[in-house]
Enzyme design. Sequence first.
Site, PDB file in Angstrom:
ATOM      1  N   ASP A 458       0.830  -1.208   0.000  1.00  0.00           N
ATOM      2  CA  ASP A 458       0.000   0.000   0.000  1.00  0.00           C
ATOM      3  C   ASP A 458       0.862   1.256   0.000  1.00  0.00           C
ATOM      4  O   ASP A 458       2.066   1.214   0.308  1.00  0.00           O
ATOM      5  CB  ASP A 458      -0.917  -0.016   1.228  1.00  0.00           C
ATOM      6  CG  ASP A 458      -2.283   0.610   0.956  1.00  0.00           C
ATOM      7  OD1 ASP A 458      -2.392   1.415   0.013  1.00  0.00           O
ATOM      8  OD2 ASP A 458      -3.229   0.294   1.688  1.00  0.00           O
ATOM      9  N   ASP A 526     -10.857   1.695  -3.170  1.00  0.00           N
ATOM     10  CA  ASP A 526     -11.351   1.390  -1.835  1.00  0.00           C
ATOM     11  C   ASP A 526     -12.872   1.310  -1.802  1.00  0.00           C
ATOM     12  O   ASP A 526     -13.444   0.800  -0.830  1.00  0.00           O
ATOM     13  CB  ASP A 526     -10.880   2.458  -0.838  1.00  0.00           C
ATOM     14  CG  ASP A 526      -9.448   2.254  -0.389  1.00  0.00           C
ATOM     15  OD1 ASP A 526      -8.890   1.164  -0.627  1.00  0.00           O
ATOM     16  OD2 ASP A 526      -8.881   3.184   0.219  1.00  0.00           O
TER      17      ASP A 526
END
Length: 704
Positions: A458, A526
């Site tokens: 990430d 997301d």
Amino acid sequence: MIETGGSGRLWLLSGPHSSYALHVTERDELLHLHWGRRIALADAEALAADPLPAERPFESALDGHEEYPVEGGPRFVRPALSVRSREVRGTEWCFEEYETAADPATGHELRLHFHDSLHHLDLTLHYRMRPGCDVVERWTTATHVPNGHRAPLELLRADAATWTLPHRDGWRMSQLHGRWGAESRLLRGPLTPGERVIGSRRGHTGHQHLPWFALDAGDAGEEHGEVWTGALAWSGSWRIAVAALPDGRVQATGGAGHDDAGLVRLDPGASYTSPVFAALWSGGGFGAASRAWHAYQRDHVVPGGRQPRPVLYNSWEATGFDVGEAQQRELARRAAAMGVELFVVDDGWFGDRVSDRAGLGDWTPNPDRFPNGLKPLSDEVHALGMQFGLWVEPEMVNPDSDLYRAHPDWVQHHPGRRSTEYRHQLVLNLARTDVREHLAERLDALLHSAPVDYLKWDFNRCFTDPGWPGERYPERLWTAHVEGLYELVDRLRAAHPGLAVESCSGGGGRVDLGILARTDQVWTSDNTDPLDRLHIQHGFSQLHPARVMAAWVTDSPSPMLNHRRSSLRFRFVSAMAGVLGVGGDLLDWSAEERAEAASWVALYKTIRPVVQQGDLYRLRPPDGGGLSAVQYVHGADTVVLAWLPAQAFGAPVPPLRLRGLDRDAAYRDVTTGVVQRGAVLAERGLRTTLAGDLDAAVFHLRRL
């Protein structure tokens, strides 16, 4: 294939359907000749015989015709190359030589060598065509030739390529724009006179724009018309400028960096190589262009691009930061019973990571949560028949961490200025060798300890303080950080050949051909709401294949943004358009829900080769709330995924006219056994029986 003509100063690059031609004049002007439908060498030589337009007041005959415009001389278009020394700025080159090379694996490459004697600068323009592919890859290498002087050169810009399009009466531009939670939305509209600039000033690719463009004359459709499209392989700050010139031509110039960042300082003997800027022409509309891009990435970009990606489970929604070994074991058992193949422990397993305020940078298991390390959990996951994965964010650090307390100088910062914290974290400077060495050592130990098969990598904040105290040219951080990232990932994968990596950046903030050359898939957004995802996935598919598009089934109501309620059916069929994953709280799912999920996972595994490797046809876009559908064709198999967000006024749902079928063949529905003719499916269409709100279905047909 690369052919040379024009007394060794003309080149024609040809793929299965298209050609690209350029030549160097006797005055060392590098001119573009053709990019479009396939032509012969004699045609390219005829184009080279045409003189440039006559000079006109306040205009340059070179503008819109040069292959790689540089700063300086009779030019007014945006330069692809901008060079500065202490005495002079700009470039004046002479052509030196060319080289061609052929390799059965990598394809054919053309290298054109130029030299600027005042700057002592060698410039090489690279062109490569992969086997059986219409994609032209271009990049640039600039070298400061040692000359007895010690003065460096500054490359303010060294773009990978400038793409020149032919005359048309009008142009339309397609781009992918968005924000966090709403990435990859397709925008298509007229290209008006002047420049349209897209890019990122954030240090990563960004949620706001994907480094991709498509241009057509306003008359192309999904399956017809000419389309010119390009994509930049770079994971840091970038810029693509598309200019509609006064004479009706269009040029697109792109590369690493943004306008005022600076690029790199070259000491004598040093070189800079730009990222690749790839592009292709299609005569079959946006759909054919997408299918060409998808095949190119599966065959030539993504590691193991023809290998299937497993169904994964990610624990984030079930646990948040409250991670513990016993609860992860129970989640793993439930995931395995559903047919999941890869179990991923998300944030919260390491250091003092009980919230987003601490622990980043300390990549060792939390001893209270995992008293014997991660190996017992990893062993159980493997015993259940699944691979084991972890979430990491190696480029970041919390001020409340052992790493930051030991090395506060390792973060990007400007001396004398306050450091900006987003999500209570700072960015490590991967341009520094010592930072990369530490991360490589720490991650290598982590991968050996469990063992770990998969990393969800990430990157949850943008550059805000890109300072590098002590570096004489701190501007190079913008590119050197990304090069350091590439080096680190490459190094880990070389040391751990079975390791798979997913690129994530708060969702789709780092999605580009550069990171895809080093990772197996990307986290698309997301936002896991299945209806929103149809729009995100529609835009994403313009460039990238389903094989790299991670898509999760999460809890309902959708927990991230809009709290919309939807059925497991709708959520699964939406996520089955890519690499299927599950991210819901399985500890809260009923036995009936888990059983239904297992049936969807089993169905996905039967259609996975078609979805991940097949040719994509976008049958109906997700516009206006009506029926939308995609189709995949792979060998004898066809899969159709269809969604009905809402049925207005009880109107009948139209059949789906399928594409890419053998019209003379018969096709059997694998589930029902019903046989239909290919021509009937193409002309009348496939009846879906969808009805009501948020309905969805999967159809699997096989040619007899």
